[in-house]
Design a protein around this motif. Structure first.
Motif, PDB file in Angstrom:
ATOM      1  N   GLN A  43       1.699   7.279  65.992  1.00  0.00           N
ATOM      2  CA  GLN A  43       2.847   6.810  65.209  1.00  0.00           C
ATOM      3  C   GLN A  43       2.998   7.616  63.917  1.00  0.00           C
ATOM      4  O   GLN A  43       4.112   7.926  63.499  1.00  0.00           O
ATOM      5  CB  GLN A  43       2.658   5.328  64.869  1.00  0.00           C
ATOM      6  N   ALA A  44       1.870   7.964  63.302  1.00  0.00           N
ATOM      7  CA  ALA A  44       1.903   8.683  62.031  1.00  0.00           C
ATOM      8  C   ALA A  44       2.102  10.180  62.211  1.00  0.00           C
ATOM      9  O   ALA A  44       2.437  10.887  61.255  1.00  0.00           O
ATOM     10  CB  ALA A  44       0.613   8.422  61.252  1.00  0.00           C
ATOM     11  N   GLY A  45       1.857  10.677  63.418  1.00  0.00           N
ATOM     12  CA  GLY A  45       1.982  12.104  63.655  1.00  0.00           C
ATOM     13  C   GLY A  45       0.841  12.908  63.067  1.00  0.00           C
ATOM     14  O   GLY A  45       1.025  14.042  62.628  1.00  0.00           O
ATOM     15  N   VAL A  46      -0.352  12.287  63.046  1.00  0.00           N
ATOM     16  CA  VAL A  46      -1.544  12.979  62.536  1.00  0.00           C
ATOM     17  C   VAL A  46      -2.649  12.873  63.579  1.00  0.00           C
ATOM     18  O   VAL A  46      -2.569  12.073  64.517  1.00  0.00           O
ATOM     19  CB  VAL A  46      -2.025  12.380  61.190  1.00  0.00           C
ATOM     20  N   GLY A  47      -3.709  13.655  63.400  1.00  0.00           N
ATOM     21  CA  GLY A  47      -4.845  13.564  64.299  1.00  0.00           C
ATOM     22  C   GLY A  47      -5.715  12.362  63.989  1.00  0.00           C
ATOM     23  O   GLY A  47      -5.731  11.872  62.854  1.00  0.00           O
ATOM     24  N   ILE A  48      -6.429  11.879  64.991  1.00  0.00           N
ATOM     25  CA  ILE A  48      -7.320  10.737  64.786  1.00  0.00           C
ATOM     26  C   ILE A  48      -8.372  11.057  63.723  1.00  0.00           C
ATOM     27  O   ILE A  48      -8.737  10.204  62.915  1.00  0.00           O
ATOM     28  CB  ILE A  48      -7.994  10.340  66.118  1.00  0.00           C
ATOM     29  N   SER A  49      -8.842  12.312  63.712  1.00  0.00           N
ATOM     30  CA  SER A  49      -9.873  12.680  62.733  1.00  0.00           C
ATOM     31  C   SER A  49      -9.370  12.526  61.311  1.00  0.00           C
ATOM     32  O   SER A  49     -10.144  12.190  60.402  1.00  0.00           O
ATOM     33  CB  SER A  49     -10.317  14.125  62.971  1.00  0.00           C
ATOM     34  N   ALA A  50      -8.061  12.746  61.085  1.00  0.00           N
ATOM     35  CA  ALA A  50      -7.498  12.586  59.747  1.00  0.00           C
ATOM     36  C   ALA A  50      -7.578  11.136  59.287  1.00  0.00           C
ATOM     37  O   ALA A  50      -7.793  10.844  58.104  1.00  0.00           O
ATOM     38  CB  ALA A  50      -6.049  13.059  59.726  1.00  0.00           C
ATOM     39  N   ILE A  51      -7.409  10.218  60.229  1.00  0.00           N
ATOM     40  CA  ILE A  51      -7.494   8.797  59.891  1.00  0.00           C
ATOM     41  C   ILE A  51      -8.941   8.398  59.628  1.00  0.00           C
ATOM     42  O   ILE A  51      -9.252   7.738  58.628  1.00  0.00           O
ATOM     43  CB  ILE A  51      -6.891   7.934  61.015  1.00  0.00           C
ATOM     44  N   TYR A  52      -9.844   8.805  60.514  1.00  0.00           N
ATOM     45  CA  TYR A  52     -11.246   8.415  60.352  1.00  0.00           C
ATOM     46  C   TYR A  52     -11.857   9.008  59.086  1.00  0.00           C
ATOM     47  O   TYR A  52     -12.702   8.380  58.435  1.00  0.00           O
ATOM     48  CB  TYR A  52     -12.058   8.845  61.572  1.00  0.00           C
ATOM     49  N   SER A  53     -11.431  10.225  58.713  1.00  0.00           N
ATOM     50  CA  SER A  53     -11.994  10.836  57.508  1.00  0.00           C
ATOM     51  C   SER A  53     -11.489  10.138  56.248  1.00  0.00           C
ATOM     52  O   SER A  53     -12.210  10.046  55.248  1.00  0.00           O
ATOM     53  CB  SER A  53     -11.637  12.323  57.452  1.00  0.00           C
ATOM     54  N   ARG A  54     -10.265   9.637  56.303  1.00  0.00           N
ATOM     55  CA  ARG A  54      -9.691   8.943  55.139  1.00  0.00           C
ATOM     56  C   ARG A  54     -10.047   7.467  55.133  1.00  0.00           C
ATOM     57  O   ARG A  54     -10.262   6.872  54.065  1.00  0.00           O
ATOM     58  CB  ARG A  54      -8.165   9.114  55.160  1.00  0.00           C
ATOM     59  N   TYR A  55     -10.101   6.855  56.299  1.00  0.00           N
ATOM     60  CA  TYR A  55     -10.343   5.415  56.399  1.00  0.00           C
ATOM     61  C   TYR A  55     -11.431   5.135  57.428  1.00  0.00           C
ATOM     62  O   TYR A  55     -11.139   4.716  58.552  1.00  0.00           O
ATOM     63  CB  TYR A  55      -9.054   4.688  56.799  1.00  0.00           C
ATOM     64  N   PRO A  56     -12.680   5.337  57.072  1.00  0.00           N
ATOM     65  CA  PRO A  56     -13.766   5.081  58.028  1.00  0.00           C
ATOM     66  C   PRO A  56     -13.957   3.584  58.283  1.00  0.00           C
ATOM     67  O   PRO A  56     -13.663   2.746  57.421  1.00  0.00           O
ATOM     68  CB  PRO A  56     -14.991   5.673  57.320  1.00  0.00           C
ATOM     69  N   GLY A  57     -14.445   3.268  59.464  1.00  0.00           N
ATOM     70  CA  GLY A  57     -14.764   1.873  59.786  1.00  0.00           C
ATOM     71  C   GLY A  57     -13.566   0.952  59.652  1.00  0.00           C
ATOM     72  O   GLY A  57     -12.490   1.202  60.211  1.00  0.00           O
ATOM     73  N   GLU A  58     -13.749  -0.117  58.879  1.00  0.00           N
ATOM     74  CA  GLU A  58     -12.690  -1.122  58.692  1.00  0.00           C
ATOM     75  C   GLU A  58     -11.806  -0.822  57.484  1.00  0.00           C
ATOM     76  O   GLU A  58     -10.975  -1.648  57.101  1.00  0.00           O
ATOM     77  CB  GLU A  58     -13.317  -2.505  58.518  1.00  0.00           C
TER      78      GLU A  58
END
Length: 213
Positions: A43-58
């Motif tokens: 939905q955001a048009g980014v890679g999953i790694s970008a999300i996990y690096s910015r927002y790990p876990g919960e």
């Protein structure tokens, strides 16, 4: 005062990505609290790694709810600073909270992650502000109304959802007006917006594929 330096190209891009991630996460998790992170990334048009690096876990869920709670606190502080008559302050406040849609986050995400101590402290602040505001408007609402009845009113209204965001807002305002009218039984005000049509009611039972056909 020195003006803040504009963000560098890389930092500005990171900020834009962060905003897209949060907007996407809100949309995805409100639709399906159990949705995978991959759905947010798409939905955001980014890679999953970008999300996990910015927002790990919960951290992603925590951030969404923290922002919603911060918005709630800000709106309540605004209402407390409003020196108009209590009923006008109350009605405007209830409408702003409905429009902010913070209760949808509560309905979708409560109990799905572990809040931080900072979030619990912010929630306590929100509760104190609500009680202070309720003391101000107590004289213009029915005697048996309690402060935390308001939280469930917002959740009831937040349950109204259609595929069209503008129509959702219109219907939420309509039913909030109905509820508020019941909280102040000695006056009646015209309901905003037209009532839902049978077509709108019926369309809720159609599958996504049928609607797209």
């Amino acid at each position: 005062e020195r003006a803040e330096k504009p963000l560098s190209g890389r930092r500005a891009q990171a900020a834009r990505n962060d905003e897209r991630i949060l907007e996407a996460a809100r949309a995805v998790f409100l639709a399906d609290p159990d949705a995978p992170i991959s759905a947010v990334a798409k939905q955001a048009g980014v890679g999953i790694s970008a999300i996990y690096s910015r927002y790990p876990g919960e951290e992603l869920l925590r951030t969404l709810c923290h922002e919603g709670l911060s918005r709630f606190v800000a709106e309540t502080e605004t209402a407390l600073a409003d020196d108009r008559d209590p009923w006008t302050v109350f009605v405007d406040y209830m409408a702003r909270i409905v429009d902010a849609d913070t209760s949808s986050l509560t309905l979708a995400l409560a109990g799905t992650f572990t809040p931080t101590e900072e979030m619990f402290a912010l929630a306590e602040r929100a509760n104190e502000l609500m009680e202070a505001l309720f003391d101000r408007i107590r004289s213009v609402v029915r005697a048996d109304l309690a402060v935390h009845d308001l939280s469930l009113v917002w959740e009831l209204v937040a349950a109204i959802r259609t595929p069209d965001p503008q129509r959702t807002k219109e219907l939420r305002r309509r039913y909030l007006a109905l509820i508020l009218d019941g909280l102040r039984a000695d006056e009646r005000a015209p309901l905003p917006g037209p009532p839902p049509s049978w077509q709108e009611q019926n369309d809720r039972w159609r599958t996504a594929s049928a609607n797209e056909a």
